[in-house]
Design a protein around this motif. Structure first.
Motif, PDB file in Angstrom:
ATOM      1  N   ALA A   1       1.119   0.651  13.134  1.00 32.45           N
ATOM      2  CA  ALA A   1       0.792  -0.278  12.043  1.00 32.45           C
ATOM      3  C   ALA A   1       1.107   0.351  10.692  1.00 32.45           C
ATOM      4  CB  ALA A   1      -0.683  -0.684  12.119  1.00 32.45           C
ATOM      5  N   ALA A   2       0.766   1.636  10.524  1.00 35.46           N
ATOM      6  CA  ALA A   2       1.056   2.331   9.266  1.00 35.46           C
ATOM      7  C   ALA A   2       2.559   2.444   9.041  1.00 35.46           C
ATOM      8  CB  ALA A   2       0.408   3.713   9.272  1.00 35.46           C
ATOM      9  N   MET A   3       3.309   2.699  10.128  1.00 36.08           N
ATOM     10  CA  MET A   3       4.765   2.803  10.003  1.00 36.08           C
ATOM     11  C   MET A   3       5.368   1.472   9.575  1.00 36.08           C
ATOM     12  SD  MET A   3       7.623   3.818  12.885  1.00 36.08           S
ATOM     13  CE  MET A   3       7.433   2.223  13.724  1.00 36.08           C
ATOM     14  N   MET A   4       4.929   0.379  10.177  1.00 40.03           N
ATOM     15  CA  MET A   4       5.456  -0.934   9.810  1.00 40.03           C
ATOM     16  C   MET A   4       5.082  -1.286   8.371  1.00 40.03           C
ATOM     17  SD  MET A   4       7.162  -1.729  12.408  1.00 40.03           S
ATOM     18  CE  MET A   4       7.608  -3.430  12.010  1.00 40.03           C
ATOM     19  N   ALA A   5       3.889  -0.902   7.943  1.00 39.61           N
ATOM     20  CA  ALA A   5       3.480  -1.147   6.556  1.00 39.61           C
ATOM     21  C   ALA A   5       4.313  -0.337   5.575  1.00 39.61           C
ATOM     22  CB  ALA A   5       1.998  -0.809   6.381  1.00 39.61           C
ATOM     23  N   SER A   6       4.960   0.728   6.072  1.00 34.66           N
ATOM     24  CA  SER A   6       5.750   1.614   5.207  1.00 34.66           C
ATOM     25  C   SER A   6       7.239   1.294   5.238  1.00 34.66           C
ATOM     26  CB  SER A   6       5.535   3.068   5.635  1.00 34.66           C
ATOM     27  OG  SER A   6       4.170   3.420   5.614  1.00 34.66           O
TER      28      SER A   6
ATOM     29  N   ILE B   1      -0.308   7.025   1.676  1.00 39.18           N
ATOM     30  CA  ILE B   1      -1.383   6.071   1.391  1.00 39.18           C
ATOM     31  C   ILE B   1      -1.582   5.137   2.572  1.00 39.18           C
ATOM     32  CG2 ILE B   1      -1.999   4.071  -0.027  1.00 39.18           C
ATOM     33  CD1 ILE B   1      -0.793   5.492  -2.420  1.00 39.18           C
ATOM     34  N   ASN B   2      -0.481   4.618   3.129  1.00 36.27           N
ATOM     35  CA  ASN B   2      -0.589   3.701   4.273  1.00 36.27           C
ATOM     36  C   ASN B   2      -1.194   4.390   5.485  1.00 36.27           C
ATOM     37  OD1 ASN B   2       0.577   1.530   2.876  1.00 36.27           O
ATOM     38  ND2 ASN B   2       2.647   2.143   3.442  1.00 36.27           N
ATOM     39  N   LEU B   3      -0.762   5.614   5.759  1.00 37.91           N
ATOM     40  CA  LEU B   3      -1.277   6.338   6.916  1.00 37.91           C
ATOM     41  C   LEU B   3      -2.754   6.692   6.730  1.00 37.91           C
ATOM     42  CD1 LEU B   3      -0.659   7.642   9.631  1.00 37.91           C
ATOM     43  CD2 LEU B   3       0.077   9.699   8.424  1.00 37.91           C
ATOM     44  N   LEU B   4      -3.115   7.133   5.539  1.00 39.65           N
ATOM     45  CA  LEU B   4      -4.516   7.458   5.256  1.00 39.65           C
ATOM     46  C   LEU B   4      -5.396   6.217   5.383  1.00 39.65           C
ATOM     47  CD1 LEU B   4      -6.578   9.592   4.260  1.00 39.65           C
ATOM     48  CD2 LEU B   4      -6.017   8.883   1.927  1.00 39.65           C
ATOM     49  N   THR B   5      -4.904   5.089   4.891  1.00 41.52           N
ATOM     50  CA  THR B   5      -5.645   3.828   4.998  1.00 41.52           C
ATOM     51  C   THR B   5      -5.915   3.483   6.449  1.00 41.52           C
ATOM     52  OG1 THR B   5      -4.643   3.016   2.950  1.00 41.52           O
ATOM     53  CG2 THR B   5      -5.589   1.377   4.431  1.00 41.52           C
ATOM     54  N   ALA B   6      -4.878   3.581   7.279  1.00 44.43           N
ATOM     55  CA  ALA B   6      -5.023   3.241   8.694  1.00 44.43           C
ATOM     56  C   ALA B   6      -6.018   4.159   9.391  1.00 44.43           C
ATOM     57  CB  ALA B   6      -3.654   3.314   9.374  1.00 44.43           C
TER      58      ALA B   6
ATOM     59  N   LEU C   1      -2.345  -3.843   7.401  1.00 46.30           N
ATOM     60  CA  LEU C   1      -1.309  -4.866   7.233  1.00 46.30           C
ATOM     61  C   LEU C   1      -1.795  -6.083   6.450  1.00 46.30           C
ATOM     62  CD1 LEU C   1       0.303  -4.668  10.794  1.00 46.30           C
ATOM     63  CD2 LEU C   1       1.289  -3.874   8.640  1.00 46.30           C
ATOM     64  N   ALA C   2      -2.946  -5.973   5.811  1.00 49.73           N
ATOM     65  CA  ALA C   2      -3.454  -7.080   4.989  1.00 49.73           C
ATOM     66  C   ALA C   2      -2.496  -7.343   3.826  1.00 49.73           C
ATOM     67  CB  ALA C   2      -4.846  -6.754   4.462  1.00 49.73           C
ATOM     68  N   VAL C   3      -2.204  -8.615   3.567  1.00 48.59           N
ATOM     69  CA  VAL C   3      -1.199  -8.955   2.556  1.00 48.59           C
ATOM     70  C   VAL C   3      -1.648  -8.533   1.158  1.00 48.59           C
ATOM     71  CG1 VAL C   3      -0.074 -10.819   3.819  1.00 48.59           C
ATOM     72  CG2 VAL C   3      -2.134 -11.309   2.490  1.00 48.59           C
ATOM     73  N   TYR C   4      -2.943  -8.598   0.872  1.00 46.31           N
ATOM     74  CA  TYR C   4      -3.382  -8.179  -0.467  1.00 46.31           C
ATOM     75  C   TYR C   4      -3.151  -6.686  -0.659  1.00 46.31           C
ATOM     76  CZ  TYR C   4      -6.063  -7.008  -4.555  1.00 46.31           C
ATOM     77  OH  TYR C   4      -6.409  -6.513  -5.790  1.00 46.31           O
ATOM     78  N   ARG C   5      -3.447  -5.887   0.352  1.00 44.22           N
ATOM     79  CA  ARG C   5      -3.238  -4.442   0.224  1.00 44.22           C
ATOM     80  C   ARG C   5      -1.755  -4.123   0.076  1.00 44.22           C
ATOM     81  NH1 ARG C   5      -2.275   0.453   2.125  1.00 44.22           N
ATOM     82  NH2 ARG C   5      -1.026  -0.419   3.800  1.00 44.22           N
TER      83      ARG C   5
END
Length: 728
Positions: free
Chosen positions: A187-192, A274-279, A305-309
């Motif tokens: 999920a973090a990878m896709m967000a990145s 940031i994405n990885l830490l969030t996850a 993966l929230a659109v606002y974030r």
């Protein structure tokens, strides 16, 4: 045999660390890159490589390079019977030291090592023929380093593998947990996705954050730590952004730049981080509160993966808020432990609150109010179970941890530096309730005439709306509502309350009228969707797993698929965005901002980067190095030198070791007062304040005390378990 087993266990650590060292010694990032014989192909000499007679002036143009921050060596060979000067400059007025190299008959050949304090745009070597009968340029070569981007990537991947191996050895990561981490990491990878390319996308605030990063790098190269004032922003006049916009975590990309990476790469790694830490933080928070690994995965996927974030990270490039959102789950977990769990874990609450403060002050304000409301709602439990002390200790500890930031902030506030330009009228920025029910509004190409709608994806998103619905549905159908169901419902109520406050239904006009200064720092009510995203993701993490209790794999992959379907159009748009900084180039010439300036500052005057003097004072050989400068001064009468720095408190000036008084001059320039008869070498640098260093020490000692306390507490816990096992 035991010794051999120990070596087998240790061998991967030795191998990986040895490989990392080898990469940095022999990799493409360390090997020197040479631009040889620049006078032949990279530089233009309109009048030729040799000038004779009195045809004085600048002879050259070029080489037009974009150099990264760091150290370089210029080798030169010239001949003259007079004098000349090699000047090192760039279009974006970056500090270069030394920036001038005199050329005489005795010093026509040699080399100079110079430091570039930020990435340069269009680096120029200007050969200035000043006197004599001839000046001949024979050779110019520049030596630097290749970008260390690939070496840094290999290093980070190897170290990440080493961390996973260490967790496996300590039995913190079994096969089941590894499978959960795999989904969270995916999920973090896709967000990145927008970060996995060479060019850096420009969101709304990215230029400002690149300027912050440049300012921080400038301060580090100037010898400051921690950095308070950088000499890069405001066209080289400097800024106290590091004081008013905490930059503790921005040191990570700044150090990468100092290690030779491109600024694009450093920022992209920061965003991926940031994405990885969030996850990971949401995974840990939800799994601890709900005592289910699957709940942690679902909550993590919903949150990451929230659109606002994602709008925060890419569309708005609100890096401070996005970073704060990475620590929000730890704040909730800390509050949970202090109010309902192990109150001895109050340091978790202190550390998470401090981390949020070091990320974004506006988010800190929101979190502080939220934590206060939660504590008031749970006041009976807190008092009855004697948890007041834990709450109090967490608050005091957080204050001490942030003291190194708070003291300089208070100092400059008392001296007239202000953040009042950040105030906004919240009522004008509230959104229509309909926008909360939409998805991927950021994909619209039509101009939005309705001011209550925002062109970005300022919305909750379908996955989180379904998460809230699932939590309510699960609570209604449960035969007996447990504490976890009640907490899940509490999260829905909190999230819905924050969502309501973002809309035009909330009386923002009344709030702004009653307390405009305090509420005005919020700027945009829809910032509160960060809390809605947090609470709905937590609620959904538990609810979806409970609903699909016998088909947990379906819940995990179903939520992941839903989140990807909703977020991927936005991520695709951001990846293909046509506004970006080309790899190997800086964003543009450094800009000027009204943020955090001294009262009465005229930013248009920063176009003048020359040194000013009063009558009777002469200055020569001025050289600037970030927030430091040297010059030769001579004062026939009492006078002053006005340097192209903003005179923030903390600068020190000396002439041949004797301290000179400093004050604010025209347009808040740094003004050095010189007594009559002063003559010698002027040195100016930013030294900070003694009280700041005391605050630094208090914060460092507080952190050390927490580390020691954690180690002792863990040791006592292991001893208690061993004793219980022995007695059993």
């Amino acid at each position: 045999m035991k010794k051999n087993r120990k070596w087998i266990v240790v061998l991967p650590f030795v191998a990986v660390l040895g490989l990392v060292a080898l990469l940095w010694i022999t990799g493409n990032g360390y090997m020197a890159r040479t631009w040889a014989n620049m006078q032949e192909g990279m530089m233009t000499f309109a009048r030729g490589l040799e000038q004779t007679g009195t045809d004085y002036g600048v002879m050259s143009v070029g080489p037009g390079l974009n150099l990264r921050a760091g150290t370089y060596r210029l080798d030169y060979e010239m001949e003259t019977d007079g004098t000349g000067m090699i000047r090192l400059v760039s279009d974006n007025a970056v500090s270069i030291y030394p920036s001038e190299v005199p050329v005489t008959p005795q010093s026509g050949s040699g080399s100079v090592v110079f430091t570039v304090y930020n990435e340069t745009d269009n680096f120029q070597i200007l050969i200035d023929y000043q006197s004599g009968s001839f000046f001949r340029v024979k050779q110019l070569s520049l030596t630097g380093r290749e970008p260390t981007d690939n070496v840094m990537t290999a290093t980070l991947v190897l170290l990440a593998g080493l961390v996973l191996y260490a967790l496996y050895l300590r039995r913190k990561l079994n096969r089941e947990e590894l499978s959960m981490v795999l989904l969270v990491g995916f999920a973090a990878m896709m967000a990145s996705a927008p970060c996995f390319k060479s060019n850096l996308n420009l969101g709304d605030d990215m230029l400002f954050h690149l300027e912050r990063l440049g300012n921080l790098t400038n301060g580090l190269l100037s010898g400051q730590f921690p950095v308070r004032v950088g000499g890069y922003m405001n066209r080289g006049y400097g800024a106290v952004t590091s004081v008013y916009y905490p930059e503790l975590f921005l040191y990570i990309p700044a150090v990468m730049i100092l290690l030779g990476t491109s600024i694009q790469y450093a920022m992209q790694v920061f965003l991926v981080g940031i994405n990885l830490l969030t996850a990971l933080t949401m995974f840990q928070c939800a799994r601890k509160i709900f005592e289910k690994n699957e709940a942690g995965v679902v909550a993590s996927v919903l949150y990451t993966l929230a659109v606002y974030r994602l709008t925060d990270v890419y569309t708005r490039s609100s890096l401070g808020e996005a970073l704060a959102m990475a620590f929000l789950p730890l704040l909730v977990w800390g509050l949970w432990e202090v109010i309902r769990g192990d109150k001895g874990r109050w340091p978790l609450l202190a550390l998470s609150a401090a981390a949020i403060f070091q990320s974004h002050m506006i988010s800190t304000l929101i979190c502080a109010v939220t934590a206060l409301v939660v504590c008031l709602l749970c006041a009976v439990r807190i008092v009855k179970e004697r948890r007041v002390g834990a709450v109090f200790k967490a608050g005091i500890c957080c204050l001490l941890l942030c003291l190194f930031s708070l003291v300089p902030l208070a100092t400059y506030n008392m001296q007239g530096v202000s953040a009042d330009m950040m105030l906004r009228w919240n009522a004008a920025n509230a959104i229509a309730p309909s926008q909360l029910l939409l998805t991927t509004l950021g994909g619209l190409s039509d101009e939005l005439w309705d001011g209550t709608l925002k062109p970005q994806a300022i919305e909750i998103g379908i996955p989180l709306l379904l998460a809230a619905l699932a939590a309510v549905w699960q609570a209604l159908r449960a035969p007996q509502r447990t504490g976890k169901e009640r907490f899940s419902l509490f999260c829905v109520v909190m999230g819905a309350g924050f969502a309501l406050m973002t809309t035009t239904l909330f009386p923002w006009a009344l709030v702004d009228t009653i307390q405009g200064t305090f509420s005005g720092y919020l700027q945009f009510p829809w910032r509160l969707l960060m809390m809605t995203t947090l609470f709905f993701a937590l609620a959904g993490g538990y609810a979806f797993v409970q609903i699909a209790e016998n088909q947990k794999a379906f819940a995990l992959f179903g939520v992941l698929a839903l989140c990807l379907v909703v977020s991927m159009p936005m991520l695709s748009t951001e990846t293909r965005k046509n506004r970006f900084v080309y790899y190997g180039r800086v964003s543009e010439q450094n800009l000027a901002y009204m943020d955090y300036t001294l009262e009465g500052t005229d930013l248009s005057a920063t176009l003048d980067s020359s040194v000013h003097t009063t009558e009777g004072v002469e200055v020569s050989a001025f050289q600037r190095a970030g927030t430091s400068a040297t010059a030769q001064v001579s004062a026939q009468q009492e006078g002053a030198v006005l340097l192209p720095f903003f005179g923030f408190d903390g600068y020190v000036a000396q002439v041949d070791g004797q301290k000179m008084d400093v004050e604010l001059g025209d347009n808040n320039r740094l003004k050095v007062l010189l007594p009559a008869g002063t003559q010698g070498t002027l040195k100016v640098w930013f030294a900070g304040k003694g009280v700041w260093r005391i605050a630094d020490a208090v914060s460092a000692l507080t952190l050390l005390a927490l580390v020691v306390r954690s180690g002792l507490r863990r040791r006592r816990r292991r001893f208690s378990k061993a004793e219980a096992a022995y007695r059993g």
